[in-house]
Write a protein that holds these residues in place. Sequence first.
Motif, short mmCIF file in Angstrom:
data_model
loop_
_atom_site.label_atom_id
_atom_site.label_comp_id
_atom_site.label_asym_id
_atom_site.label_seq_id
_atom_site.Cartn_x
_atom_site.Cartn_y
_atom_site.Cartn_z
N PRO A 174 43.76 32.82 30.01
CA PRO A 174 43.53 31.37 30.01
C PRO A 174 42.54 30.93 31.09
CG PRO A 174 45.86 31.84 29.76
CD PRO A 174 45.19 33.15 30.08
N ALA A 175 42.60 31.54 32.27
CA ALA A 175 41.65 31.19 33.33
C ALA A 175 40.24 31.60 32.93
CB ALA A 175 42.06 31.85 34.64
N LEU A 176 40.10 32.78 32.35
CA LEU A 176 38.78 33.22 31.89
C LEU A 176 38.25 32.30 30.80
CD1 LEU A 176 39.28 37.10 31.83
CD2 LEU A 176 37.90 35.78 33.45
N ALA A 177 39.12 31.86 29.89
CA ALA A 177 38.70 30.95 28.82
C ALA A 177 38.23 29.62 29.40
CB ALA A 177 39.84 30.73 27.83
N THR A 178 38.94 29.11 30.40
CA THR A 178 38.54 27.85 31.06
C THR A 178 37.19 28.01 31.74
OG1 THR A 178 40.84 27.20 31.37
CG2 THR A 178 39.20 26.16 32.81
N LEU A 179 37.01 29.11 32.46
CA LEU A 179 35.73 29.36 33.13
C LEU A 179 34.61 29.54 32.10
CD1 LEU A 179 37.02 31.73 35.93
CD2 LEU A 179 35.98 29.47 36.28
N LEU B 184 36.02 33.59 41.42
CA LEU B 184 35.05 33.89 40.35
C LEU B 184 34.10 32.71 40.18
CD1 LEU B 184 33.94 35.73 38.17
CD2 LEU B 184 35.76 34.93 36.65
N ALA B 185 34.60 31.49 40.25
CA ALA B 185 33.74 30.31 40.13
C ALA B 185 32.69 30.29 41.24
CB ALA B 185 34.59 29.03 40.15
N ARG B 186 33.07 30.63 42.46
CA ARG B 186 32.09 30.67 43.56
C ARG B 186 30.99 31.70 43.27
NH1 ARG B 186 36.65 29.94 46.71
NH2 ARG B 186 36.86 32.14 47.20
N GLY C 95 40.90 53.41 37.24
CA GLY C 95 41.09 53.25 35.80
C GLY C 95 42.13 52.19 35.48
N ALA C 96 42.34 51.26 36.39
CA ALA C 96 43.35 50.21 36.22
C ALA C 96 42.74 48.99 35.55
CB ALA C 96 43.94 49.84 37.57
N LEU C 97 43.60 48.21 34.93
CA LEU C 97 43.20 46.98 34.26
C LEU C 97 44.04 45.83 34.79
CD1 LEU C 97 43.06 48.27 30.58
CD2 LEU C 97 41.12 47.84 32.09
N PRO C 98 43.50 44.62 34.72
CA PRO C 98 42.16 44.25 34.30
C PRO C 98 41.12 44.60 35.37
CG PRO C 98 43.35 42.30 35.03
CD PRO C 98 44.32 43.45 35.08
N PHE C 99 39.88 44.68 34.91
CA PHE C 99 38.76 44.96 35.79
C PHE C 99 37.61 44.08 35.32
CE2 PHE C 99 34.98 47.54 37.02
CZ PHE C 99 35.20 47.57 38.39
N THR C 100 37.06 43.29 36.23
CA THR C 100 36.04 42.30 35.87
C THR C 100 34.77 42.55 36.66
OG1 THR C 100 37.79 40.71 35.39
CG2 THR C 100 35.57 39.82 35.67
N VAL C 101 33.64 42.46 35.96
CA VAL C 101 32.33 42.69 36.55
C VAL C 101 31.45 41.47 36.28
CG1 VAL C 101 30.29 44.20 36.53
CG2 VAL C 101 32.55 45.16 36.03
N VAL C 102 30.74 41.01 37.30
CA VAL C 102 29.77 39.92 37.13
C VAL C 102 28.39 40.51 37.30
CG1 VAL C 102 28.93 37.70 38.01
CG2 VAL C 102 31.40 38.18 37.98
N ARG D 146 26.85 41.72 40.66
CA ARG D 146 27.08 40.81 41.78
C ARG D 146 28.49 40.91 42.35
NH1 ARG D 146 22.73 39.07 44.37
NH2 ARG D 146 21.07 38.71 42.87
N SER D 147 29.46 41.26 41.49
CA SER D 147 30.82 41.45 42.00
C SER D 147 31.64 42.24 41.00
CB SER D 147 31.50 40.10 42.29
OG SER D 147 31.89 39.46 41.09
#
Length: 177
Positions: free
Chosen positions: A84-89, A170-172, A143-150, A158-159
């Motif tokens: 839900p947070a990812l969907a909002t972003l 993430l917003a910053r 190899g753990a989840l979740p894993f997010t890349v920007v 970038r992160s």
Amino acid sequence: MARRFLVPGLLACIALLTGIFAGPRLVEWASGAEHGPDNAVATLWATTLPAPDNTAQALAQFRGKPLVVNFWASWCGPCIAEMPALATLHKHYAAKGINFVGIAVDTAPNVQGFVHRVNVDYPLVIAGFGGGDLARQFGDEQGALPFTVVIDASGKVRSTTLGQVKPEQLARTLDAL
């Protein structure tokens, strides 16, 4: 008589487990393939994966645009909790040209069942359990989840975030792109 088979059986089990856990790494080391974020981005752009509806999605479609890549699975509680947070972003940053894609480290039937129950408004693709290899190239050594890349528009990482994203953090990162 059972003792006669105990030692060979144990050795066979050890060999099997070594092959399962070390085999993929040995292939990588033997191949001399370079790893790291730059190579991971190149691999990402060269990858085509199926969406839940089985249409092929070339990830190169995101090249030249800022991108949030979220590795997830339908069986991963923290992955589902952060959606839900990812969907909002995603809704907020889509107008700024920032894309999101969820790469499922899961089976097609699991993901297809998941999207029938849960509405996710950013693109999802299915990498199967091999998606963990791509996540490792980005730095997910556990190899753990979740894993997010920007990834920024120039293709620079970038992160990375192991575990649930903190939306404000993430917003910053996205605001700085």
